[in-house]
Motif scaffolding. Sequence first.
Motif, PDB file in Angstrom:
ATOM      1  N   CYS A 245       0.865  -1.175   0.000  1.00 40.84           N
ATOM      2  CA  CYS A 245       0.000   0.000   0.000  1.00 40.84           C
ATOM      3  C   CYS A 245       0.907   1.231   0.000  1.00 40.84           C
ATOM      4  O   CYS A 245       1.596   1.495   0.988  1.00 40.84           O
TER       5      CYS A 245
ATOM      6  N   GLU B 220     -10.690  -0.480  -5.018  1.00 39.24           N
ATOM      7  CA  GLU B 220      -9.653  -1.379  -4.521  1.00 39.24           C
ATOM      8  C   GLU B 220     -10.263  -2.711  -4.105  1.00 39.24           C
ATOM      9  O   GLU B 220     -11.295  -2.746  -3.416  1.00 39.24           O
TER      10      GLU B 220
ATOM     11  N   CYS C  16      -5.176   5.803  -3.788  1.00 36.89           N
ATOM     12  CA  CYS C  16      -4.463   4.516  -3.809  1.00 36.89           C
ATOM     13  C   CYS C  16      -3.062   4.784  -4.330  1.00 36.89           C
ATOM     14  O   CYS C  16      -2.892   5.220  -5.471  1.00 36.89           O
TER      15      CYS C  16
END
Length: 272
Positions: free
Chosen positions: A81, A203, A212
């Motif tokens: 991430c 996502e 994101c």
Amino acid sequence: MTFPWLKGHGTENDFVLLPDHDGTIHGELDGAFVAALCNRRRGIGADGVMRVVRSAALGEESAGEWFMDYRNADGSVSEMCGNGVRVFALHLTQEGLADPSTPIVIGTRGGDKTVTIDDDAISVDMGVPEVLGVSKVSADGHTWEAHDIRTGNPHAVAFVERLLDAGTLLTQPDYDETVYPEGVNIEFVVREGAEHVAMRVHERGSGETRSCGTGACAVAVAAAVADDAARPATYRVDVPGGTVHVTWQTDNHLVLTGPAEIVARGDMDWIA
């Protein structure tokens, strides 16, 4: 169970952080518990959970002392991430667990990531992207060609005329499951100018999010390939929660730069 927690975000992609340095508090980090924490009605509310744990405690091979054990909002495991790792690094420096004046190596399931901090700008070396083929994605009655870009997570990047063409994104857009058997993050992108794009993202495991990081990297790569851009090339990527910048360097590495904030903390008595 009583445990400490923090809440942070990177361009409004928000996370619950769980300090568990030696891995003795949360065990295997149960997926149902993660999903309950992330629930915006019955829990703290977040796009995902990051356990702050030493790499050695998880038996992970990493050059970094700290490992970002990241889970999606539905409790599923995720490789990486890009927004989260910036929040993670900020937390380490605020707690005196890492030195902000030197590069910080953080272990992830997508490999080690090196983070540098320059005042409010936090940059992450996201590694080398994989530019693969094309497939199709569909949402709200529309179908587009999508570029298969891997930036730690799998992404399907579709260029659209308007971001609203993707509809509400309340449900998972359709995609080719033979290309993405483990699910995919889907980005819808419009051009805003030279080396400037805007995006929305759905996502896997979290739904539509305000930003994101790995998705912004995938979008920048797709745009740079389409532009036949010389490297280094830096793209501004606007997301609903703000702006990040992605540089595709001459060594083929991607560097993601953006803000991060820790906004709350406390101790919780969790009643299962």
